[in-house]
Design a protein around this motif. Structure first.
Motif, PDB file in Angstrom:
ATOM      1  N   ALA A 153      13.594 -12.706 -13.521  1.00  0.00           N
ATOM      2  CA  ALA A 153      13.491 -13.818 -12.568  1.00  0.00           C
ATOM      3  C   ALA A 153      12.312 -14.722 -12.921  1.00  0.00           C
ATOM      4  N   PHE A 154      11.193 -14.140 -13.324  1.00  0.00           N
ATOM      5  CA  PHE A 154      10.016 -14.932 -13.704  1.00  0.00           C
ATOM      6  C   PHE A 154      10.316 -15.776 -14.943  1.00  0.00           C
ATOM      7  N   THR A 155      10.995 -15.171 -15.924  1.00  0.00           N
ATOM      8  CA  THR A 155      11.358 -15.917 -17.132  1.00  0.00           C
ATOM      9  C   THR A 155      12.303 -17.067 -16.806  1.00  0.00           C
ATOM     10  N   ALA A 156      13.260 -16.824 -15.919  1.00  0.00           N
ATOM     11  CA  ALA A 156      14.191 -17.885 -15.518  1.00  0.00           C
ATOM     12  C   ALA A 156      13.471 -19.006 -14.783  1.00  0.00           C
ATOM     13  N   TRP A 157      12.426 -18.667 -14.037  1.00  0.00           N
ATOM     14  CA  TRP A 157      11.653 -19.696 -13.316  1.00  0.00           C
ATOM     15  C   TRP A 157      10.781 -20.496 -14.273  1.00  0.00           C
ATOM     16  N   ARG A 158      10.143 -19.804 -15.240  1.00  0.00           N
ATOM     17  CA  ARG A 158       9.263 -20.491 -16.191  1.00  0.00           C
ATOM     18  C   ARG A 158      10.058 -21.253 -17.244  1.00  0.00           C
ATOM     19  N   ARG A 159      11.149 -20.681 -17.709  1.00  0.00           N
ATOM     20  CA  ARG A 159      11.961 -21.316 -18.749  1.00  0.00           C
ATOM     21  C   ARG A 159      13.421 -21.309 -18.311  1.00  0.00           C
ATOM     22  N   PRO A 160      13.815 -22.212 -17.454  1.00  0.00           N
ATOM     23  CA  PRO A 160      15.182 -22.206 -16.903  1.00  0.00           C
ATOM     24  C   PRO A 160      16.265 -22.292 -17.974  1.00  0.00           C
ATOM     25  N   GLU A 161      15.943 -22.897 -19.105  1.00  0.00           N
ATOM     26  CA  GLU A 161      16.960 -23.039 -20.151  1.00  0.00           C
ATOM     27  C   GLU A 161      17.293 -21.707 -20.828  1.00  0.00           C
ATOM     28  N   SER A 162      16.421 -20.706 -20.683  1.00  0.00           N
ATOM     29  CA  SER A 162      16.679 -19.419 -21.322  1.00  0.00           C
ATOM     30  C   SER A 162      17.577 -18.519 -20.480  1.00  0.00           C
TER      31      SER A 162
END
Length: 468
Positions: free
Chosen positions: A222-231
């Motif tokens: 969830a943190f990765t999706a928030w920081r880098r939505p394109e990933s």
């Protein structure tokens, strides 16, 4: 040189395994060769410090293995997991989870984590879970725009959860070995009515750390999706339903794909935690429940049943053959005075029990690169377990630490087993470097979990204490 024979024996087994010989035959064959060497030297009048009396205990060991009711849970849990895999129950469950979470950023990754947790718990075999999840979910994740590193890291990490999430075959085997080690440790301390450690105790001890790991995985995604939505982009529910080929409503799909497998897991694990059933009895319920689900879903044919029974027989035979070879190896190791050597080494080690535990964890971590959890459980734990437990460690805490340590080892480049399994089913467009980058954050999460367990042992021991 002769006083170092236990160390030479251990190194010889590792060398034979690296040469690619079958594990069970490597253990038994090397042990027999060194036993023959010891007997031969004694007959020639050379003091090889070999106590042949240990070998007389081998028939009793074999009888104990074959009559051990706890180990009956192994084929039944394997049967349950293979049935869920072969009958496509896991695939339906993944589709349902993806439809629930996929419309949110990172939701598809969270769905894969939850399904991987259930699959890992039911199969307990890292390779089977990683390969199955890789074939089912990796193409969808890549097609929907997930970065290769995040997708592969998620699949590898969730595939190794079978080491720690109950009901797990790894915990069944580890619980049986630790119980024997605990009894041996107590006898060495003069306690002649020793307590035991049940597999249910280990299941309860693993529950909190295992669920914490799953929660930390999902928080990272969830943190990765928030920081880098394109990933980790969201996937429209309608598009996902069309891609998966489902024409039914979401509610019906959830009822069919999500509820039955979860109810089965809750019944199996809940009956153990509540004391209603032993792990062996609960495994029989789980296998029967998986068979019923396969029939209800109309996925059970004679061909499928034949494949399921063959896979179950193959895995079970491997486990018991390794156990028979490991029992012989352990006796020969002790006949050469290996137990006294390890005890003396630990007593002279700086840092006392903390230093000894750190060294054992490091050795187990490194051995996880070349040995599977079954070999390490049957070969290494019987050697070091009684000594560490006699130094005052809690057996449940030690078992959970070993399980998470092996889980981390199977995930660590460049030799982690989970990485090899996923590389074998991943498309050529996914580079090995992407897989290595993807697992790095999950390795840090698992190391953090080990540190938390070291600082707060109650994470593993509190729940078993509450259940008595």
């Amino acid at each position: 040189m002769l006083e170092l024979m236990p160390l030479v024996l251990f190194v010889a087994v590792c060398v034979v395994l690296l040469l690619g010989f079958p594990v069970a035959l490597s253990l038994a064959g090397t042990a027999l060769a060194f036993a023959g060497l010891g007997l031969g030297l004694e007959s020639l009048g050379v003091d090889a410090n070999f106590n042949a009396g240990y070998l007389a205990a081998y028939p009793n060991r074999l009888y104990g293995i074959m009559t051990n009711t706890t180990l009956l849970a192994v084929p039944l849990f394997v049967l349950m997991g293979v049935l869920l895999e072969k009958s496509k129950v896991a695939e339906t469950l993944l589709d349902a989870m993806a439809l629930v979470f996929g419309s949110r950023s990172g939701g598809l990754g969270i769905a894969v984590t939850l399904v991987g947790m259930l699959m890992a718990a039911s199969t307990g075999i890292v390779g089977a879970t990683v390969v199955t999840m890789g074939l089912m979910s990796l193409p969808t994740m890549l097609k929907r725009g997930y970065s290769p590193s995040l997708a592969t890291g998620t699949i590898c990490a969730t595939g190794t959860l079978g080491q720690i999430i109950p009901p797990s075959i790894a915990l069944v085997l580890l619980g049986d070995v630790l119980s024997s080690a605990y009894q041996q440790a107590q006898l060495s301390m003069g306690i002649f009515s020793p307590k035991t450690v049940s597999v249910g105790d280990l299941f309860m001890g693993a529950l909190v750390p295992g669920l914490m790991l799953v929660g930390l995985y999902m928080l990272y995604i969830a943190f990765t999706a928030w920081r880098r939505p394109e990933s980790a982009p969201p996937v429209p529910r309608e598009a996902l339903m069309d891609e998966l080929g489902h024409t039914q409503g979401l509610g019906i799909l959830l009822l069919k794909g999500l509820v039955p497998p979860i109810v089965l897991m809750v019944v199996v694990l809940g009956s153990i935690l509540a004391g209603i059933a032993t792990p062996t009895e609960a495994s029989a319920v789980g296998a029967f429940g998986a068979l019923v689900l396969a029939l209800v879903y109309r996925k059970l044919s004679l061909a499928t049943l034949r494949d399921v029974l063959r896979s179950t027989t193959r895995v079970t035979s491997m486990v018991f053959l390794i156990l028979i070879g490991a029992a012989l190896f352990s006796l020969v190791f002790r006949a050469y005075g290996g137990e006294e050597m390890v005890t003396a080494l630990f007593e002279q080690m700086p840092g006392g029990v903390v230093g000894a535990t750190l060294i054992v964890m490091l050795v187990i971590f490194l051995l996880g690169f070349i040995l599977d959890f079954i070999e390490i459980t049957f070969v290494v734990v019987p050697i070091v377990g009684p000594i560490l437990l006699a130094m005052g460690l809690d057996p449940i805490w030690l078992g959970i630490m070993i399980a998470i340590n092996l889980q981390t080892s199977f995930l660590t480049p460049p030799f982690g087993f989970a990485l090899f399994y996923l590389r074998g089913v991943a498309p050529d467009s996914v580079t090995t470097a992407s897989i290595y980058r993807g697992v790095a954050p999950f390795i840090l999460i698992q190391l953090a979990m080990l540190l938390m367990l070291a600082l707060f042992p109650g994470l593993a021991t509190w729940l078993p204490a509450q259940f008595g």
